[in-house]
Design a protein around this motif. Structure first.
Motif, PDB file in Angstrom:
ATOM      1  N   SER A  57       0.822  -1.210   0.000  1.00 18.92           N
ATOM      2  CA  SER A  57       0.000   0.000   0.000  1.00 18.92           C
ATOM      3  C   SER A  57       0.861   1.267   0.000  1.00 18.92           C
ATOM      4  CB  SER A  57      -0.967   0.009   1.190  1.00 18.92           C
ATOM      5  OG  SER A  57      -0.256  -0.013   2.410  1.00 18.92           O
ATOM      6  N   ASP A  58       1.983   1.243   0.718  1.00 21.39           N
ATOM      7  CA  ASP A  58       2.888   2.406   0.703  1.00 21.39           C
ATOM      8  C   ASP A  58       3.508   2.595  -0.676  1.00 21.39           C
ATOM      9  OD1 ASP A  58       2.380   2.954   3.354  1.00 21.39           O
ATOM     10  OD2 ASP A  58       4.269   2.100   4.098  1.00 21.39           O
ATOM     11  N   ARG A  62       0.852   4.015  -3.054  1.00 21.15           N
ATOM     12  CA  ARG A  62       0.629   5.420  -2.713  1.00 21.15           C
ATOM     13  C   ARG A  62       1.764   6.292  -3.235  1.00 21.15           C
ATOM     14  NH1 ARG A  62       1.754   5.905   2.808  1.00 21.15           N
ATOM     15  NH2 ARG A  62       3.815   6.344   1.999  1.00 21.15           N
TER      16      ARG A  62
END
Length: 74
Positions: free
Chosen positions: A49-50, A53
């Motif tokens: 997810s990082d 993003r």
């Protein structure tokens, strides 16, 4: 924002730099007019997810500074 074919290689190189800064590797990257597909060997120290993003935020900001992308904004 549309990804013009004439500028896609520059975008892919930019994204590759983002991934490398996170100690990960792009194995394959390609896309079409409005999206990109990326196969990444993800470092164990980075969450998926990082990474997503970071790629989305950074590449979007970068594209907005590049005249070739602004010409094709839709």
């Amino acid at each position: 924002m549309t990804i013009p074919e004439i500028a896609s290689d520059n975008l892919y190189r930019y994204i590759n730099g983002i991934v490398k800064k996170r100690q990960s590797n792009v194995l394959a990257i390609n896309g079409i007019g409005n999206h990109v597909h990326i196969l990444v060997e993800l470092s164990s120290s980075v969450s998926l997810s990082d990474m997503v993003r970071d790629i989305k935020q950074s590449s979007s900001k970068w594209m907005k500074t590049q005249p070739v992308f602004c010409q094709f904004a839709g």
